[in-house]
Structures are given as C-alpha cells and as structure tokens.
Design an enzyme around this catalytic site. Structure first.
Site, mmCIF file in Angstrom:
data_model
loop_
_atom_site.group_PDB
_atom_site.id
_atom_site.type_symbol
_atom_site.label_atom_id
_atom_site.label_comp_id
_atom_site.label_asym_id
_atom_site.label_seq_id
_atom_site.Cartn_x
_atom_site.Cartn_y
_atom_site.Cartn_z
ATOM 1 N N ASP A 29 0.713 -1.234 0.014
ATOM 2 C CA ASP A 29 0.281 -0.019 -0.207
ATOM 3 C C ASP A 29 0.949 1.296 0.155
ATOM 4 O O ASP A 29 1.905 1.144 0.946
ATOM 5 C CB ASP A 29 -0.908 0.167 1.195
ATOM 6 C CG ASP A 29 -2.147 1.013 1.091
ATOM 7 O OD1 ASP A 29 -3.355 0.719 0.885
ATOM 8 O OD2 ASP A 29 -1.954 2.322 1.049
ATOM 9 N N ASN A 86 -13.124 -3.365 2.267
ATOM 10 C CA ASN A 86 -14.324 -2.353 2.446
ATOM 11 C C ASN A 86 -15.157 -2.339 1.080
ATOM 12 O O ASN A 86 -14.525 -2.645 -0.091
ATOM 13 C CB ASN A 86 -13.460 -1.236 2.454
ATOM 14 C CG ASN A 86 -12.575 -1.106 3.549
ATOM 15 O OD1 ASN A 86 -12.974 -1.436 4.571
ATOM 16 N ND2 ASN A 86 -11.490 -0.329 3.430
ATOM 17 N N VAL A 95 -11.033 2.616 -4.120
ATOM 18 C CA VAL A 95 -10.728 2.025 -5.379
ATOM 19 C C VAL A 95 -11.570 0.923 -5.739
ATOM 20 O O VAL A 95 -11.447 -0.100 -4.925
ATOM 21 C CB VAL A 95 -9.069 1.734 -5.207
ATOM 22 C CG1 VAL A 95 -8.711 1.088 -6.618
ATOM 23 C CG2 VAL A 95 -8.187 2.841 -5.026
ATOM 24 N N HIS A 99 -10.285 -5.583 -3.262
ATOM 25 C CA HIS A 99 -8.598 -5.625 -2.593
ATOM 26 C C HIS A 99 -8.831 -6.025 -1.139
ATOM 27 O O HIS A 99 -9.796 -5.429 -0.674
ATOM 28 C CB HIS A 99 -7.854 -4.294 -3.011
ATOM 29 C CG HIS A 99 -8.635 -3.176 -2.304
ATOM 30 N ND1 HIS A 99 -9.465 -2.555 -3.268
ATOM 31 C CD2 HIS A 99 -8.220 -2.466 -1.250
ATOM 32 C CE1 HIS A 99 -9.792 -1.611 -2.672
ATOM 33 N NE2 HIS A 99 -9.064 -1.550 -1.337
ATOM 34 N N HIS A 101 -7.162 -5.815 2.398
ATOM 35 C CA HIS A 101 -6.147 -5.149 3.149
ATOM 36 C C HIS A 101 -5.541 -6.099 4.082
ATOM 37 O O HIS A 101 -6.189 -6.858 4.929
ATOM 38 C CB HIS A 101 -6.668 -3.873 3.866
ATOM 39 C CG HIS A 101 -7.294 -2.767 3.203
ATOM 40 N ND1 HIS A 101 -6.331 -1.563 2.974
ATOM 41 C CD2 HIS A 101 -8.423 -2.694 2.570
ATOM 42 C CE1 HIS A 101 -7.118 -0.599 2.183
ATOM 43 N NE2 HIS A 101 -8.277 -1.165 1.801
HETATM 44 P P1 AMP Z 1 -9.650 1.254 -0.198
HETATM 45 O O1 AMP Z 1 -9.906 2.797 0.669
HETATM 46 O O2 AMP Z 1 -10.412 0.069 0.922
HETATM 47 O O3 AMP Z 1 -10.335 1.300 -1.266
HETATM 48 O O4 AMP Z 1 -8.425 1.203 -0.322
HETATM 49 C C1 AMP Z 1 -7.481 1.747 -1.353
HETATM 50 C C2 AMP Z 1 -6.083 1.604 -1.046
HETATM 51 O O5 AMP Z 1 -5.341 1.664 -2.083
HETATM 52 C C3 AMP Z 1 -5.763 2.810 0.149
HETATM 53 O O6 AMP Z 1 -5.199 2.015 1.461
HETATM 54 C C4 AMP Z 1 -4.807 3.364 -0.586
HETATM 55 O O7 AMP Z 1 -3.593 3.653 0.392
HETATM 56 C C5 AMP Z 1 -3.921 2.402 -1.667
HETATM 57 N N1 AMP Z 1 -3.552 2.931 -2.914
HETATM 58 C C6 AMP Z 1 -4.053 4.239 -3.553
HETATM 59 N N2 AMP Z 1 -3.110 4.450 -4.595
HETATM 60 C C7 AMP Z 1 -2.286 3.379 -4.504
HETATM 61 C C8 AMP Z 1 -1.235 3.098 -5.240
HETATM 62 N N3 AMP Z 1 -0.822 3.939 -6.456
HETATM 63 N N4 AMP Z 1 -0.120 2.195 -5.125
HETATM 64 C C9 AMP Z 1 -0.606 1.399 -3.881
HETATM 65 N N5 AMP Z 1 -1.697 1.527 -3.079
HETATM 66 C C10 AMP Z 1 -2.575 2.766 -3.516
#
Ligand code: AMP
Ligand code: ZN
Length: 113
Positions: A29, A86, A95, A99, A101
């Site tokens: 992350d 989430n 996103v 995924h 976490h």
């Molecule tokens: P969520 O909020 O559950 O959708 O998680 C999205 C996650 O993606 C967050 O923990 C972000 O920090 C992570 N994230 C966003 N952009 C990137 C990136 N370019 N590379 C790796 N992780 C990312």
C-alpha cells in the site's frame, strides 16, 4: 483503462509487488496504516464485493489464504494481523476494484472507526 489497480497490474502505473501469480497480486500500500500494509488484488476487474458471483468463491478463498501466507512471510502470523475488505463508500472503499487489506505489525483497536 480508468481503474487504478488494473493500471498497476498492467504495469502502466508503478507499484511494489510482494507476490504475483496468474490470478492475483499482492501490492504494497502506498499509504501504509501499519508496519505491514499490503493489498491482495485479483487480476480480474471486479468493482465491489457486491459484484462477486458463485464462480468467484475460489478466487476469494485464494485471496484470504494468500494474505495468511504473506502475513507469515512478513513475520506477523503469530502476533496477529487484520484482513479487511471495504465495500462501497460508507465502508471507506476508494478504489473500485476489490482488494483485501493485509494489515499488521502493531496492536489494533476494535471496533474499527
Ligand atoms: P480502499 O480505501 O479500501 O478502497 O483502499 C484503497 C487503498 O489503495 C488505500 O489503502 C490506498 O492507500 C491504496 N492506494 C491508493 N493508490 C495506490 C497506489 N498507487 N499504489 C498502492 N496503493 C494505493
Ligand atoms: Zn480494475
């Protein structure tokens, strides 16, 4: 292609991978919330948990089991780790490509915020 995780998986956006196979990747992350914070991401674009079908049961099982394997490799299997999915905005999904976490390496509170 507008999905960030599809672009990272395709190599169009840089990312640090802890594991890759033909079905999923494990990405570090970019904004870690703990000493270990990785994302287990299927290669196939699935927007939210609401879009899973019965044909995805095996894939979701692989995601959870891979999280446990990476947790062991990273040294947090015995101390403990959290595996979080989430779904949609109120849960904090930002996103829209599913995924898991994998978070560990520090004590965590319950209930989550
Ligand atoms: P969520 O909020 O559950 O959708 O998680 C999205 C996650 O993606 C967050 O923990 C972000 O920090 C992570 N994230 C966003 N952009 C990137 C990136 N370019 N590379 C790796 N992780 C990312
Ligand atoms: Zn995607």
């Amino acid at each position: 292609m507008s999905c960030l995780f599809c672009r990272i998986i395709a190599g169009e956006v840089p990312g640090t991978f802890l594991y890759q196979d033909d079905r999923l990747v494990v990405l570090q992350d970019v904004n870690p919330q703990a000493p270990l914070h990785a994302l287990v991401i299927p290669r196939r674009h699935i927007a939210t948990l609401n879009d899973l079908g019965p044909e995805d049961d095996g894939l979701v099982g692989e995601m959870v089991r891979r999280a446990a394997i990476v947790a062991r490799e990273q040294g947090v299997a015995e101390s403990g780790f959290r595996a979080v999915l989430n779904c949609n905005r109120e849960a904090g999904q930002t996103v829209f490509h599913i995924h898991l976490h994998l978070i560990g390496g520090r004590p965590m509170a319950w209930p989550p915020g």
